[in-house]
Design a protein around this motif. Sequence first.
Motif, mmCIF file in Angstrom:
data_model
loop_
_atom_site.group_PDB
_atom_site.id
_atom_site.type_symbol
_atom_site.label_atom_id
_atom_site.label_comp_id
_atom_site.label_asym_id
_atom_site.label_seq_id
_atom_site.Cartn_x
_atom_site.Cartn_y
_atom_site.Cartn_z
ATOM 1 N N PHE A 32 -1.797 -4.850 2.291
ATOM 2 C CA PHE A 32 -1.553 -4.399 3.659
ATOM 3 C C PHE A 32 -1.938 -2.933 3.857
ATOM 4 N N ALA A 33 -2.372 -2.616 5.074
ATOM 5 C CA ALA A 33 -2.719 -1.240 5.425
ATOM 6 C C ALA A 33 -1.476 -0.357 5.444
ATOM 7 N N ASP A 34 -0.340 -0.937 5.819
ATOM 8 C CA ASP A 34 0.928 -0.219 5.866
ATOM 9 C C ASP A 34 2.001 -1.099 5.238
ATOM 10 N N PRO A 35 3.022 -0.503 4.630
ATOM 11 C CA PRO A 35 4.067 -1.326 4.016
ATOM 12 C C PRO A 35 4.780 -2.190 5.060
ATOM 13 N N PRO A 36 4.746 -3.506 4.883
ATOM 14 C CA PRO A 36 5.428 -4.392 5.838
ATOM 15 C C PRO A 36 6.931 -4.442 5.558
ATOM 16 N N LYS A 37 7.713 -4.815 6.549
ATOM 17 C CA LYS A 37 9.166 -4.863 6.373
ATOM 18 C C LYS A 37 9.629 -6.107 5.620
ATOM 19 N N HIS A 38 8.990 -7.247 5.848
ATOM 20 C CA HIS A 38 9.505 -8.491 5.288
ATOM 21 C C HIS A 38 8.432 -9.330 4.607
ATOM 22 N N ALA A 39 7.516 -8.713 3.912
ATOM 23 C CA ALA A 39 6.465 -9.471 3.221
ATOM 24 C C ALA A 39 7.035 -10.117 1.963
ATOM 25 N N ALA A 40 6.490 -11.279 1.616
ATOM 26 C CA ALA A 40 6.900 -11.965 0.391
ATOM 27 C C ALA A 40 6.446 -11.151 -0.823
ATOM 28 N N PHE A 41 7.190 -11.261 -1.893
ATOM 29 C CA PHE A 41 6.859 -10.572 -3.137
ATOM 30 C C PHE A 41 5.983 -11.463 -3.993
ATOM 31 N N PRO A 42 5.088 -10.911 -4.777
ATOM 32 C CA PRO A 42 4.672 -9.508 -4.818
ATOM 33 C C PRO A 42 3.690 -9.211 -3.683
ATOM 34 N N VAL A 44 1.054 -5.689 -2.002
ATOM 35 C CA VAL A 44 0.470 -4.362 -2.179
ATOM 36 C C VAL A 44 0.296 -3.738 -0.805
ATOM 37 N N ALA A 45 0.569 -2.445 -0.694
ATOM 38 C CA ALA A 45 0.358 -1.730 0.568
ATOM 39 C C ALA A 45 -0.005 -0.281 0.286
ATOM 40 N N PHE A 46 -0.767 0.287 1.187
ATOM 41 C CA PHE A 46 -1.081 1.709 1.109
ATOM 42 C C PHE A 46 0.144 2.482 1.584
ATOM 43 N N ILE A 47 0.557 3.452 0.796
ATOM 44 C CA ILE A 47 1.743 4.240 1.125
ATOM 45 C C ILE A 47 1.364 5.572 1.750
ATOM 46 N N SER A 48 0.418 6.265 1.143
ATOM 47 C CA SER A 48 0.028 7.567 1.670
ATOM 48 C C SER A 48 -1.441 7.834 1.371
ATOM 49 N N ALA A 49 -1.988 8.777 2.123
ATOM 50 C CA ALA A 49 -3.394 9.163 1.931
ATOM 51 C C ALA A 49 -3.577 10.592 2.420
ATOM 52 N N GLN A 50 -4.447 11.300 1.729
ATOM 53 C CA GLN A 50 -4.771 12.665 2.117
ATOM 54 C C GLN A 50 -6.254 12.902 1.825
ATOM 55 N N ALA A 51 -6.987 13.415 2.812
ATOM 56 C CA ALA A 51 -8.400 13.755 2.621
ATOM 57 C C ALA A 51 -8.565 15.261 2.747
ATOM 58 N N ARG A 52 -9.373 15.811 1.851
ATOM 59 C CA ARG A 52 -9.699 17.237 1.893
ATOM 60 C C ARG A 52 -11.213 17.373 1.913
ATOM 61 N N GLU A 53 -11.675 18.393 2.592
ATOM 62 C CA GLU A 53 -13.106 18.698 2.619
ATOM 63 C C GLU A 53 -13.566 18.970 1.195
ATOM 64 N N ASN A 54 -14.686 18.349 0.826
ATOM 65 C CA ASN A 54 -15.200 18.511 -0.531
ATOM 66 C C ASN A 54 -16.732 18.504 -0.497
ATOM 67 N N GLY A 55 -17.277 19.051 0.559
ATOM 68 C CA GLY A 55 -18.725 19.027 0.719
ATOM 69 C C GLY A 55 -19.408 20.209 0.062
ATOM 70 N N THR A 56 -20.710 20.244 0.265
ATOM 71 C CA THR A 56 -21.525 21.350 -0.235
ATOM 72 C C THR A 56 -22.110 22.078 0.966
#
Length: 142
Positions: A32-42, A44-56
């Motif tokens: 899942f893109a976001d943690p669901p409230k009542h999904a069956a186990f097991p 997987v969901a994305f919990i957090s993300a952070q992007a930083r500039e890393n160009g040249t």
Amino acid sequence: MTSPIVALKDAIRLRLIADPVVLGLLHEPKVFADPPKHAAFPHVAFISAQARENGTATDEGHSIDLTLGIWSRHKGSAEGLTISTAIAATLASMPAALASMPATLAGHHLVNLSVRSVEPVLSRDGETWRSLMRIRAVTEVL
């Protein structure tokens, strides 16, 4: 242009639900893109993300840190760690696989992707395990 975080999350999700080993361990495509409230186990969901500039000076790029959560209630932390191992194996082949499918990462090129750590944590309910998988990726804007 699509956000590098959204593009990477979408590509990872598609890669995981297409992998027969990961799909077999999850029993269904429960990534899942976001943690669901009542999904069956097991699941997987994305919990957090952070992007930083890393160009040249000439190319735009990003360093992205993602955290996946793998929730489980079976066999202590073992099920979540088994799923984490399967996810890590699938993600290890992702940069090469995306090289032949550049449109999969919506406006970005995946340069590098690595699993930085996996940490199983027992929830307050005493029966639910959440394995935190920290991932680092480097992308370039196409």
